[in-house]
Design a protein around this motif. Sequence first.
Motif, PDB file in Angstrom:
ATOM      1  N   GLN A 186       8.502   3.043 -12.241  1.00 26.42           N
ATOM      2  CA  GLN A 186       8.805   3.268 -10.820  1.00 26.42           C
ATOM      3  C   GLN A 186       8.280   2.079 -10.013  1.00 26.42           C
ATOM      4  O   GLN A 186       7.184   2.102  -9.438  1.00 26.42           O
ATOM      5  N   HIS A 187       9.100   1.040  -9.938  1.00 27.09           N
ATOM      6  CA  HIS A 187       8.629  -0.244  -9.429  1.00 27.09           C
ATOM      7  C   HIS A 187       8.397  -0.250  -7.920  1.00 27.09           C
ATOM      8  O   HIS A 187       7.551  -1.005  -7.430  1.00 27.09           O
ATOM      9  N   GLN A 188       9.121   0.573  -7.172  1.00 22.37           N
ATOM     10  CA  GLN A 188       8.823   0.653  -5.742  1.00 22.37           C
ATOM     11  C   GLN A 188       7.414   1.216  -5.520  1.00 22.37           C
ATOM     12  O   GLN A 188       6.676   0.740  -4.651  1.00 22.37           O
ATOM     13  N   LEU A 189       7.055   2.215  -6.296  1.00 22.68           N
ATOM     14  CA  LEU A 189       5.706   2.772  -6.194  1.00 22.68           C
ATOM     15  C   LEU A 189       4.668   1.737  -6.607  1.00 22.68           C
ATOM     16  O   LEU A 189       3.631   1.587  -5.950  1.00 22.68           O
ATOM     17  N   TYR A 190       4.940   0.997  -7.669  1.00 21.54           N
ATOM     18  CA  TYR A 190       4.010  -0.041  -8.109  1.00 21.54           C
ATOM     19  C   TYR A 190       3.808  -1.088  -7.019  1.00 21.54           C
ATOM     20  O   TYR A 190       2.687  -1.548  -6.783  1.00 21.54           O
ATOM     21  N   LYS A 209       0.253  -1.760  -5.285  1.00 19.40           N
ATOM     22  CA  LYS A 209      -0.349  -3.092  -5.411  1.00 19.40           C
ATOM     23  C   LYS A 209      -0.731  -3.650  -4.059  1.00 19.40           C
ATOM     24  O   LYS A 209      -1.796  -4.274  -3.907  1.00 19.40           O
ATOM     25  N   ALA A 210       0.104  -3.440  -3.046  1.00 22.11           N
ATOM     26  CA  ALA A 210      -0.205  -3.946  -1.708  1.00 22.11           C
ATOM     27  C   ALA A 210      -1.508  -3.336  -1.199  1.00 22.11           C
ATOM     28  O   ALA A 210      -2.364  -4.034  -0.626  1.00 22.11           O
ATOM     29  N   TYR A 211      -1.681  -2.048  -1.408  1.00 21.87           N
ATOM     30  CA  TYR A 211      -2.915  -1.406  -0.952  1.00 21.87           C
ATOM     31  C   TYR A 211      -4.101  -1.812  -1.816  1.00 21.87           C
ATOM     32  O   TYR A 211      -5.201  -2.048  -1.296  1.00 21.87           O
ATOM     33  N   ARG A 212      -3.913  -1.922  -3.117  1.00 26.01           N
ATOM     34  CA  ARG A 212      -5.018  -2.367  -3.977  1.00 26.01           C
ATOM     35  C   ARG A 212      -5.479  -3.765  -3.589  1.00 26.01           C
ATOM     36  O   ARG A 212      -6.682  -4.055  -3.590  1.00 26.01           O
ATOM     37  N   THR A 213      -4.540  -4.640  -3.247  1.00 28.42           N
ATOM     38  CA  THR A 213      -4.893  -6.009  -2.859  1.00 28.42           C
ATOM     39  C   THR A 213      -5.750  -6.003  -1.605  1.00 28.42           C
ATOM     40  O   THR A 213      -6.757  -6.725  -1.515  1.00 28.42           O
ATOM     41  N   GLY A 233      -5.035  -0.313   6.985  1.00 25.60           N
ATOM     42  CA  GLY A 233      -4.250  -0.519   8.192  1.00 25.60           C
ATOM     43  C   GLY A 233      -3.676  -1.915   8.302  1.00 25.60           C
ATOM     44  O   GLY A 233      -2.722  -2.141   9.059  1.00 25.60           O
ATOM     45  N   ARG A 234      -4.235  -2.856   7.555  1.00 26.85           N
ATOM     46  CA  ARG A 234      -3.733  -4.245   7.577  1.00 26.85           C
ATOM     47  C   ARG A 234      -2.517  -4.429   6.672  1.00 26.85           C
ATOM     48  O   ARG A 234      -1.884  -5.487   6.685  1.00 26.85           O
ATOM     49  N   VAL A 235      -2.182  -3.436   5.892  1.00 24.39           N
ATOM     50  CA  VAL A 235      -1.084  -3.549   4.927  1.00 24.39           C
ATOM     51  C   VAL A 235       0.243  -3.237   5.607  1.00 24.39           C
ATOM     52  O   VAL A 235       0.374  -2.238   6.312  1.00 24.39           O
ATOM     53  N   ASN A 236       1.211  -4.090   5.372  1.00 26.57           N
ATOM     54  CA  ASN A 236       2.569  -3.872   5.874  1.00 26.57           C
ATOM     55  C   ASN A 236       3.496  -3.822   4.666  1.00 26.57           C
ATOM     56  O   ASN A 236       3.863  -4.844   4.097  1.00 26.57           O
TER      57      ASN A 236
END
Length: 215
Positions: free
Chosen positions: A41-45, A49-53, A178-181
């Motif tokens: 499920q690549h959209q979920l990944y 990943k954006a939030y983990r970063t 909150g900085r993640v878009n």
Amino acid sequence: MSLVDLAPGQHAAHVRNHWWWRPGWHVGRRFYAFHITFEGQHQLYRAAKAYRTSLAEMPSLTLIPDRWLHLTMQGIGFGDEVAQELAEKIAGEARSLLADVPAFEVEFGPIVVADEAIVMPAEPAEPVHELRHLTRQAIGRVLGEDRIGEDPDRFRPHVSVAYVTAEGSAEPYVEAVGRVNVEPAHVAIKHVDLIEMHRDQQMYEWRTVATLPLR
């Protein structure tokens, strides 16, 4: 506050260590449960990943890799209390009940900082609630209604991207996410898994006992 007690879009004010040993758990003990897992499920990944970063430099967090992303649905019991043949019989009952449920899509959108984890709630939630209801029926048919654990009304489907490992204010984590878009992740739910899991290494890891497809 627990995720189920938070209003949509609301964050907890304080966080605490997720990895305290809940009753019955200890190193080496295994637990049967129904989960939804997300192979391919690549959209979920991408969203995770954006939030983990953004959270990578934050203290006191366990970041969850793609392999172990999951939607917790319904526990069954510890492996030394529920024989494997009973777990397999529960899987058979669930397979029959789920076979007529059509596959569906959910969206994992805005992140929420809850009391023990940083999570993406699933919307709409109702189809996942229906899956959980059917897995509870399967457990009841095999083990008896009195053996169905967990409150049926305290459930808000979600995928965690990180677990908190210390007590403190939630505000730094709220600021970080909150900085993640990132665009919401659209995920096709096509099956439910019966798994045998452990938490020996401060991560939920499992083997799949049975994959139960939806229609």
